[in-house]
Scaffold this motif. Structure first.
Motif, mmCIF file in Angstrom:
data_model
loop_
_atom_site.group_PDB
_atom_site.id
_atom_site.type_symbol
_atom_site.label_atom_id
_atom_site.label_comp_id
_atom_site.label_asym_id
_atom_site.label_seq_id
_atom_site.Cartn_x
_atom_site.Cartn_y
_atom_site.Cartn_z
ATOM 1 N N PHE A 490 0.808 -1.212 0.000
ATOM 2 C CA PHE A 490 0.000 0.000 0.000
ATOM 3 C C PHE A 490 0.848 1.271 0.000
ATOM 4 C CE2 PHE A 490 -3.334 -2.894 1.078
ATOM 5 C CZ PHE A 490 -4.478 -2.311 0.557
ATOM 6 N N ASP A 491 2.195 1.121 -0.171
ATOM 7 C CA ASP A 491 3.020 2.321 -0.233
ATOM 8 C C ASP A 491 2.681 3.155 -1.463
ATOM 9 O OD1 ASP A 491 4.287 1.715 2.069
ATOM 10 O OD2 ASP A 491 5.960 0.677 1.091
ATOM 11 N N THR A 492 2.360 2.470 -2.546
ATOM 12 C CA THR A 492 2.012 3.185 -3.780
ATOM 13 C C THR A 492 0.547 2.997 -4.152
ATOM 14 O OG1 THR A 492 2.719 1.245 -5.062
ATOM 15 C CG2 THR A 492 4.355 2.958 -4.673
ATOM 16 N N LEU A 493 -0.090 1.969 -3.607
ATOM 17 C CA LEU A 493 -1.462 1.639 -4.014
ATOM 18 C C LEU A 493 -2.478 2.746 -3.732
ATOM 19 C CD1 LEU A 493 -3.078 -0.556 -5.349
ATOM 20 C CD2 LEU A 493 -3.506 -1.570 -3.091
ATOM 21 N N PRO A 494 -2.391 3.469 -2.579
ATOM 22 C CA PRO A 494 -3.413 4.480 -2.318
ATOM 23 C C PRO A 494 -3.515 5.553 -3.384
ATOM 24 C CG PRO A 494 -2.220 3.988 -0.316
ATOM 25 C CD PRO A 494 -1.528 3.255 -1.416
ATOM 26 N N SER A 495 -2.463 5.746 -4.125
ATOM 27 C CA SER A 495 -2.530 6.770 -5.169
ATOM 28 C C SER A 495 -3.104 6.228 -6.470
ATOM 29 C CB SER A 495 -1.129 7.342 -5.400
ATOM 30 O OG SER A 495 -0.271 6.335 -5.865
ATOM 31 N N LYS A 496 -3.451 4.928 -6.500
ATOM 32 C CA LYS A 496 -3.918 4.303 -7.739
ATOM 33 C C LYS A 496 -5.342 3.795 -7.549
ATOM 34 C CE LYS A 496 0.767 2.850 -9.023
ATOM 35 N NZ LYS A 496 1.634 1.717 -9.358
ATOM 36 N N GLY A 497 -6.147 3.888 -8.600
ATOM 37 C CA GLY A 497 -7.486 3.316 -8.569
ATOM 38 C C GLY A 497 -8.505 4.307 -8.037
ATOM 39 N N ASN A 498 -9.676 4.313 -8.684
ATOM 40 C CA ASN A 498 -10.722 5.257 -8.290
ATOM 41 C C ASN A 498 -11.284 4.953 -6.909
ATOM 42 O OD1 ASN A 498 -10.519 6.675 -10.658
ATOM 43 N ND2 ASN A 498 -11.971 5.344 -11.739
ATOM 44 N N GLY A 499 -11.405 3.645 -6.562
ATOM 45 C CA GLY A 499 -11.995 3.294 -5.272
ATOM 46 C C GLY A 499 -11.211 3.859 -4.112
ATOM 47 N N ILE A 500 -9.917 3.615 -4.100
ATOM 48 C CA ILE A 500 -9.089 4.094 -2.998
ATOM 49 C C ILE A 500 -8.990 5.613 -3.034
ATOM 50 C CG2 ILE A 500 -6.741 4.039 -2.055
ATOM 51 C CD1 ILE A 500 -6.590 1.141 -2.889
ATOM 52 N N ALA A 501 -8.931 6.200 -4.232
ATOM 53 C CA ALA A 501 -8.900 7.662 -4.336
ATOM 54 C C ALA A 501 -10.172 8.260 -3.764
ATOM 55 C CB ALA A 501 -8.727 8.074 -5.801
ATOM 56 N N ASN A 502 -11.340 7.612 -4.017
ATOM 57 C CA ASN A 502 -12.607 8.109 -3.450
ATOM 58 C C ASN A 502 -12.597 8.033 -1.932
ATOM 59 O OD1 ASN A 502 -13.804 8.803 -5.857
ATOM 60 N ND2 ASN A 502 -14.706 6.768 -6.187
ATOM 61 N N ILE A 503 -12.036 6.936 -1.400
ATOM 62 C CA ILE A 503 -11.954 6.796 0.066
ATOM 63 C C ILE A 503 -11.135 7.939 0.654
ATOM 64 C CG2 ILE A 503 -11.009 5.375 1.929
ATOM 65 C CD1 ILE A 503 -11.692 2.920 0.169
ATOM 66 N N ASN A 504 -9.971 8.166 0.084
ATOM 67 C CA ASN A 504 -9.100 9.234 0.592
ATOM 68 C C ASN A 504 -9.756 10.600 0.492
ATOM 69 O OD1 ASN A 504 -6.954 7.584 1.352
ATOM 70 N ND2 ASN A 504 -6.045 7.628 -0.695
ATOM 71 N N SER A 505 -10.396 10.860 -0.636
ATOM 72 C CA SER A 505 -11.006 12.184 -0.820
ATOM 73 C C SER A 505 -12.156 12.402 0.144
ATOM 74 C CB SER A 505 -11.477 12.347 -2.266
ATOM 75 O OG SER A 505 -12.491 11.398 -2.569
ATOM 76 N N ARG A 506 -12.978 11.374 0.399
ATOM 77 C CA ARG A 506 -14.110 11.530 1.323
ATOM 78 C C ARG A 506 -13.613 11.759 2.754
ATOM 79 N NH1 ARG A 506 -19.129 9.836 -0.813
ATOM 80 N NH2 ARG A 506 -18.952 8.960 -2.908
#
Length: 544
Positions: A490-506
């Motif tokens: 998950f060092d690089t994964l959070p910056s990839k993919g709409n699902g995780i990006a939506n989680i971070n943004s919310r």
């Protein structure tokens, strides 16, 4: 021309010192000559001659117990220089001089034999028979001091052979002396006296007062052991005379006073140089201070000007940053509201449009089922039931009915229950603490985040169990989603993919924080912390 004169004078004084030493032994004139040679070598800049005389003076001082600390200083300075220029013969000579001082101490250092064997080995390696013989001679004396006569005889005899080959009289005399000590230790006084007498003749020719004194003392002991008290008494009287000559004579006192006077003069010169350097430094410091004051005034003026410019630039940057954050917040809010509004619209269209049409078709089929053959009627009813169910599931996923009617926790329980029905993975929801009345906006966002995390875990983790925990207190809501699946990076994964990006943004929008922890083969853990003030203040209209 001047250098030639200095060089000739330095060599002449060094040779004069050697002549005085052979003629008078331990005396003031020898030291005067050596000191003059030292000064001329220094003026000439001849480091080799200068530090070579250090070795000679150090060895010369080693005869006098009072002067041995000064001998060590001269030898150590010489060793530092010859080590630096990698002059191995002189390094060996200096180390032997220092070892000679060490073996005179009480008790003898237990490492001295190891050091002397190393010097003996290096002397052999660099073809230096004189130093090899000297090292063996010191080993003989060290073993004598340690009461190991057989080893002492072995090294004294080896040293005697080499000493004769290189024709060094004082070393031959010392070896006979040590062989005499071995015979005396083994209670053979006649053989001991024979060796002492051979050594005495050589030492007398060399003018070695220190060795003559020791030979006379041990000769007296041997005669006394034999019962020849007349010769023992004569040897003791000779010992007293030699002791007085070495330690109490005016020559010896002059040498000691001369060295002390040299040390005092050296300190005085160093003090004078330090004071002169201090005066120059004071003048230089005054000039530097004046320049520094002028520079400081200019720097202060420049500092205030730059400070004003920085304050203005900082204020502008802060204002711009605030405007950017406000725009980002508004943009994020608009995006999230747009997403939820679109979800609600599609859910209503599915429920009120497609759902009603499917229900009407099902009723029509049921009303006219007698007109249809059984092979068509049963599959058709099954297809209609599945279409209605799928429509309800999609509509509920887009607009959770339980969230609107009962709140966050019941909605999540309903979500977990439905997912358990259609997945082999066991999902568990645990909540601790009373969840206050959250704003509709916050409830929807938290629900969507948990929903996205569960979907990701079911899709990618290949887990056997997933646990959701919700803990609340007066300050924050803590959410954790843990699975026992295959894990990932998950060092690089959070910056990839709409699902995780939506989680971070919310979560960012709610002022919270997300931490992702995962190791291959050890599952995944997602920790979310949201401040309570962001969840219950300024409630917004429902988005679902």
């Amino acid at each position: 021309m001047q250098d030639k004169k200095h060089g000739a004078a330095a060599k002449a004084y060094e040779q004069l010192g050697e002549l005085y030493q052979k003629q008078y032994g331990y005396n003031k004139h020898t030291l005067d000559a050596y000191s003059s040679g030292l000064n001329y070598y220094h003026m000439l800049g001849d480091s080799l001659g200068y530090y070579n005389l250090h070795i000679i003076i150090g060895d010369y001082y080693s005869q006098d117990a009072f002067m041995q600390p000064y001998a060590r200083q001269y030898l150590q300075r010489a060793l530092q220089y010859f080590n630096r220029v990698n002059n191995m013969p002189k390094v060996l000579e200096t180390r032997l001089g220092l070892a000679n001082l060490e073996q005179r101490k009480e008790p003898v250092a237990h490492t001295l034999i190891t050091q002397l064997r190393e010097i003996e080995r290096l002397s052999t390696q660099h073809t230096q028979p004189y130093f090899q013989a000297y090292a063996q001679n010191l080993l003989a004396n060290t073993y004598n001091r340690n009461k190991q006569p057989d080893s002492a005889r072995y090294f004294a005899q080896k040293s005697l052979v080499l000493s004769r080959q290189v024709n060094v009289s004082w070393l031959i005399a010392l070896n006979y002396f040590y062989l005499g000590l071995v015979e005396q230790f083994k209670d053979r006084p006649t053989e001991a006296i024979r060796n002492y007498q051979q050594s005495y003749q050589l030492a007398k020719a060399e003018g070695n007062t220190g060795l003559l004194k020791e030979l006379s003392r041990h000769t007296a002991d041997s005669y006394s052991h034999m019962g020849d008290y007349k010769n023992a008494y004569a040897a003791l009287l000779r010992t007293l005379d030699l002791t007085n000559e070495l330690y109490s004579s005016e020559q010896t006192k002059s040498i000691r006073l001369q060295e002390l006077d040299t040390q005092i003069k050296t300190l005085a010169v160093e003090k004078q140089l330090a004071e002169e350097q201090s005066r120059h430094q004071h003048v230089l410091n005054s000039m530097l201070v004046a320049g520094l004051v002028i520079s400081i005034l200019g720097v202060i003026a420049l500092f205030f000007l730059r400070r004003q410019q920085k304050l203005i630039a900082h204020q502008q940057a802060v204002i711009a940053q605030q405007q950017i954050r406000e725009l980002e917040t508004k943009s994020l809010q608009a995006m999230i509201e747009g997403q939820e509004s679109e979800r609600s619209r599609i859910a209503r269209d599915l429920h009120d449009g497609l759902g009603i049409q499917l229900s009407r078709i099902k009723l029509f089929v049921e009303a006219h089922q007698e007109l249809l053959p059984r092979s068509v009627k049963d599959p058709l009813n099954q297809f209609l039931d599945e279409a209605c169910k799928e429509t309800r599931l999609i509509s509920n996923d887009l607009r959770p009915y339980a969230l609107s009617m009962f709140g966050l926790i019941p909605a999540l329980e309903d979500l977990v229950q439905k997912l358990n029905l259609v997945n082999q993975t066991k999902l568990t929801l645990e909540h601790y603490g009373e969840v206050p009345a959250l704003s509709d906006e916050a409830s929807v966002m938290i629900y969507r985040v948990v929903q996205e995390l569960l979907n990701n875990a079911l899709k990618h983790a290949q887990a056997e169990a997933i646990t959701v925990q919700i803990m609340t207190n007066e300050e924050a809501v803590l959410i954790s989603v843990d699975d026992d699946g295959r894990g990932g990076d998950f060092d690089t994964l959070p910056s990839k993919g709409n699902g995780i990006a939506n989680i971070n943004s919310r979560i960012d929008y709610l002022g919270g924080h997300v931490e992702w922890h995962s190791e291959p083969g050890k599952g995944t853990s997602v920790m979310i912390s949201i401040p309570m003030r962001k969840l219950i203040l300024n409630p917004q209209p429902a988005l679902v």
